[in-house]
Design an enzyme around this catalytic site. Structure first.
Site, short mmCIF file in Angstrom:
data_model
loop_
_atom_site.label_atom_id
_atom_site.label_comp_id
_atom_site.label_asym_id
_atom_site.label_seq_id
_atom_site.Cartn_x
_atom_site.Cartn_y
_atom_site.Cartn_z
N THR A 1 2.22 -0.23 -6.16
CA THR A 1 0.86 -0.70 -6.44
C THR A 1 0.51 -0.65 -7.93
O THR A 1 -0.21 -1.51 -8.42
CB THR A 1 -0.14 0.17 -5.65
N ASP B 1 4.31 5.10 -1.28
CA ASP B 1 4.66 5.27 0.13
C ASP B 1 5.90 6.13 0.35
O ASP B 1 5.92 6.96 1.26
CB ASP B 1 4.86 3.90 0.80
N1 ASP Z 1 3.13 -0.17 -0.72
C1 ASP Z 1 3.06 0.46 -2.00
C2 ASP Z 1 4.39 1.12 -2.28
O1 ASP Z 1 4.62 2.22 -1.91
C3 ASP Z 1 1.96 1.45 -2.03
C4 ASP Z 1 1.79 2.17 -3.33
O2 ASP Z 1 2.44 1.95 -4.33
O3 ASP Z 1 0.90 3.00 -3.38
O4 ASP Z 1 5.22 0.51 -2.85
#
Ligand code: ASP
Length: 353
Positions: A16, A93
């Site tokens: 993110t 994640d």
């Molecule tokens: N889906 C994202 C990831 O883990 C969520 C994040 O970065 O917070 O790549």
């Protein structure tokens, strides 16, 4: 302490922190890393020499695989002499899994490898990404009074906490303090100042050169118990072709049902040479297999304690050990010791563990 010679390598893997919102679909999509630097002009004011490397392709961390861990270890090993410290930008994640894995794969690490990311993209007004990134860089560049790296460990820095990476778990998909280190103290509290807890920070006791490892064996599985779990589910999990290791998430201090069929499935698996590690599904605390009869029975059929390891660290450790082609007996012995501070092994007198 800032010195002109302090150089930090930022490795952007995805997540993110480096995402932008697609104006048409509203979905978050990755963008070019140069954009990230544009969004944080403050980086230029830090006074460090900052270089960047971007994964190609960048990945959402839910798609992380051991090959990406090896790639990361390659980048750090190839650039090890050139940089004072490393910042890894990673999706939240699976950041705890990657930080755990990389902590095993970078043997004799003597420099900071600080993971961070964010809950909101760095281009958004309320982003937590800027602070996380800037502080992670400061920590990666920090020196003690002898000029040595202040935190020569694989860590996660998030919001106001610096944590040993292999002690962390993600606890929130919503709040800025997304990570916890349930069984090990913070390495630093960050507010107006960065207050390091030097006693808890691991400092290498030798000057051995970095020894990177690249092989991880993913013939492992996590089996989480729940009331009502049926034999078919347990049997299927334990008879996965090629399976070598299991992280068994049990109740409380390492308890599991004593049904005949359940114990028989587990016994069959250990007799086939599958290593089963008992970790608690509680969010903090340690397994004590001698505390209740249920835990005792598990020990009797060859299940070993993961003590206070997180699931993430226990899983990464199994992958690492099997990646070295160790026998099940050797893996069992190795699981009883701490490699990089990932587990608290009780004193020998505490036989109930
Ligand atoms: N889906 C994202 C990831 O883990 C969520 C994040 O970065 O917070 O790549």
């Amino acid at each position: 302490m800032t010195t002109p010679s302090t150089s930090v390598l930022i490795i952007y893997t995805g997540g993110t922190i480096g995402m932008t919102q697609n104006p048409e679909t509203g979905a978050l999509e990755p963008f070019d890393f140069n954009h990230l630097i544009d969004n944080v002009p403050e980086l230029r004011r830090l006074g460090y020499s900052i270089s960047t490397i971007q994964f190609d392709p960048i990945i959402d961390s839910s798609e992380t695989e051991p090959t990406q861990w090896s790639k990361l270890v390659h980048i750090i090993a190839d650039n090890y002499e050139k940089y004072y410290g490393f910042v890894v930008l990673h999706g939240t994640d699976t950041m705890a899994y990657t930080a755990s894995a990389v902590s095993f794969m970078l043997e004799n690490l003597g420099k900071p490898v600080i993971f961070t990311g964010s809950q909101l993209p760095i281009g958004m007004l309320r982003t937590d990404g800027k602070e996380n990134l800037i502080t992670a860089i400061e920590i990666a560049a920090d020196r003690d009074e002898h000029g040595n790296p202040r935190v020569p460990e694989v860590c996660i820095f998030f919001e106001n906490a610096l944590m040993r990476g292999n002690r962390t778990s993600k606890i929130s998909s919503q709040f800025f303090n997304a990570f916890t280190s349930p069984n090990y103290p913070l390495l630093a509290h960050v507010g107006i100042n960065i207050n390091y807890d030097d006693v808890e920070i691991h400092t290498p006791d030798n000057n051995e050169p970095l020894k990177p490892h690249f092989n991880m064996d993913n013939n492992v599985v996590v089996l989480k118990l729940f009331p009502g779990i049926n034999r078919h589910a347990v049997h299927q999990a334990l008879t996965i072709p090629g399976l070598k290791g299991v992280v068994l998430e049990t109740f409380g201090s390492g308890n599991a049902p004593r049904y005949d069929w359940f114990l028989e499935e587990l016994r069959n698996a250990t007799e086939r040479g599958i290593v089963i590690v008992n970790v608690t599904q509680c969010s903090s605390g340690s397994v004590q297999m001698g505390l209740y009869r249920t835990g005792n029975t598990l020990r009797d059929i060859g299940i070993i304690s993961g003590f206070d390891s997180t699931t993430e660290a226990a899983l990464a450790k199994l992958m690492f050990l099997f990646g070295h082609h160790l026998t099940p007996e050797q893996v069992i012995e190795a699981m009883k010791r701490s490699f990089v501070g990932e587990v608290t092994i009780p004193r020998p007198s505490a036989v109930s563990q």
